[in-house]
Scaffold this active site. Structure first.
Site, PDB file in Angstrom:
ATOM      1  N   CYS A 164      -2.928  -0.914   7.455  1.00 41.44           N
ATOM      2  CA  CYS A 164      -2.004   0.226   7.432  1.00 41.44           C
ATOM      3  C   CYS A 164      -2.156   1.078   8.685  1.00 41.44           C
ATOM      4  O   CYS A 164      -1.173   1.642   9.189  1.00 41.44           O
ATOM      5  CB  CYS A 164      -2.244   1.076   6.189  1.00 41.44           C
TER       6      CYS A 164
ATOM      7  N   CYS B  77      -6.350   1.724   5.232  1.00 41.86           N
ATOM      8  CA  CYS B  77      -7.068   0.509   5.606  1.00 41.86           C
ATOM      9  C   CYS B  77      -6.687   0.128   7.038  1.00 41.86           C
ATOM     10  O   CYS B  77      -5.811   0.737   7.659  1.00 41.86           O
ATOM     11  CB  CYS B  77      -6.745  -0.623   4.639  1.00 41.86           C
TER      12      CYS B  77
ATOM     13  N   HIS C 154       0.832  -1.193   0.000  1.00 42.12           N
ATOM     14  CA  HIS C 154       0.000   0.000   0.000  1.00 42.12           C
ATOM     15  C   HIS C 154       0.873   1.253   0.000  1.00 42.12           C
ATOM     16  O   HIS C 154       2.052   1.212   0.369  1.00 42.12           O
ATOM     17  CB  HIS C 154      -0.933  -0.008   1.206  1.00 42.12           C
TER      18      HIS C 154
ATOM     19  N   GLU D  10       0.820   3.796   1.932  1.00 40.31           N
ATOM     20  CA  GLU D  10       1.284   4.140   3.277  1.00 40.31           C
ATOM     21  C   GLU D  10       2.476   3.270   3.677  1.00 40.31           C
ATOM     22  O   GLU D  10       3.440   3.752   4.294  1.00 40.31           O
ATOM     23  CB  GLU D  10       0.146   3.964   4.285  1.00 40.31           C
TER      24      GLU D  10
END
Length: 361
Positions: free
Chosen positions: A307, A304, A277, A279
């Site tokens: 994360c 999410c 992701h 992040e």
């Protein structure tokens, strides 16, 4: 602040200018007719002021429509350079002009940090009716201006390859679609838009970093969703990230992640997903020693759950996002427990804005 207004025939740009004058203390500025002709000379041979898009062979000249009143104007300039020099010394005051006729003029104005271009348009059927009404008010015969005549003039005004206004309209920061027939309603709607918000001239820190996050998202190779992220400390970028498969693996967009390429729904099959992701990439690039207290993570999509746990672990103080995701509630709970502030950033409205959406039929 200098607001420039451009748009189609009878689109309402001068009405918007009047609104800014009457409700927000703007002062109108004018580029003289000769100055306009000089700017257009390189683009057209007949020297017609395309701001009104007149043609000699029309059944009813659009010059009979009342023009914006310049009789009391104390701020008329022979060329755009003089206009800019005047405003530069008074940029804290509020100014408005509808005399933007060419991209050459626009290019000069856009170099100044106090300028913003707003276009005003409306469906051709609405603009034709407004044109007829203005002709009637001026004592001319509106019946002689057929829809076909108006269409020809409008097309010339917008699409002429040498001096059409479409290139200017396409470069406007704000594009207003004005279908309103009620002045009071139009003014009320304009009031809600906050056209004087100077964040449109110079982005706030939130807007600046969120735009960087959106730019990072353009590098994403994930088939499911583009996401970009920027990690900031003390208003300086620490790291950036976007989602996609790890280094050395085939890009997701080339089939590298079967889960994403199978189109599974949000939150499903994450255990088999090979994409990092945005992040995660930003955190990995930064490393915990560079994050420290007070770091802010900007992400164009709310993190999410997975994360959010990592964000809390590395000690980030605040997360700012622009778009929601399928598990925002769970993420918010994690951040609340971890003492991480979560907030959504909503920038000033730009792009195409419908001032009213009535039925046109």
């Amino acid at each position: 602040m200098l607001v420039g207004l451009c748009g189609g025939i009878c689109s309402g740009k001068r009405t918007v200018a009047k609104y800014l004058e009457e409700h927000h203390g703007f002062t109108p500025l004018y580029l003289s007719q000769q100055g306009a002709v000089d700017e257009l000379a390189s683009a057209t041979q007949n020297g017609i002021d395309k701001g009104e898009s007149d043609t000699e062979d029309s059944k009813v000249s659009l010059r009979t429509i009342p023009r914006y009143d310049r009789s009391s104007a104390n701020h008329s300039f022979d060329n755009p350079e003089d206009l800019l020099d005047f405003v530069t010394k008074r940029w804290r005051e509020r100014w408005v002009t509808t005399d933007i006729h060419t991209e050459s003029i626009l290019d000069k104005l856009l170099r100044r940090p106090f300028f913003i271009l707003v276009s005003v348009d409306a469906p051709v059927s609405v603009r034709w009716k407004r044109c007829q009404e203005q002709l009637r008010k001026s004592g001319s015969s509106a019946e002689n201006l057929s829809l076909e005549d108006f269409l020809i003039k409008s097309d010339e005004h917008l699409y002429n390859p040498e001096f059409g206004l479409l290139p200017l309209i396409s470069r406007a920061t704000i594009r207003l679609l004005n279908t309103s027939s009620n002045l009071a309603h139009l003014y009320a709607t304009l009031g809600k838009l906050d056209l004087t918000n100077e964040d449109r001239l110079r982005p706030s820190w939130d807007q600046y970093f969120m735009q960087l996050a959106s730019l990072a998202a353009q590098r994403s190779n994930c088939m499911k969703r583009r996401v970009g992220c920027v990690l900031v400390r003390e208003k300086r970028v620490v790291s950036t990230g976007y989602n996609g498969t790890p280094r050395g693996l085939k890009n997701c967009g080339e089939g590298g992640c079967p889960r994403c390429n199978e189109g599974q729904g949000s939150g499903f099959g994450l255990g088999t997903c090979l994409c990092l992701h945005a992040e995660e990439n930003a955190l990995l690039e930064a490393g915990r020693e560079r994050i420290r207290e007070g770091a802010i993570l900007y992400c164009d999509t709310c993190p999410c759950l997975t994360c959010s746990i990592k964000i809390a672990q590395v000690g980030i103080s605040e997360v700012v996002y622009s778009q929601g995701y399928s598990m925002d509630g769970e993420t918010a709970d994690v951040f609340k427990q971890a003492g991480v502030r979560l907030r959504q950033f909503i920038p000033p409205a730009n792009g195409l804005i419908h001032l009213e959406k009535p039925s046109l039929y």
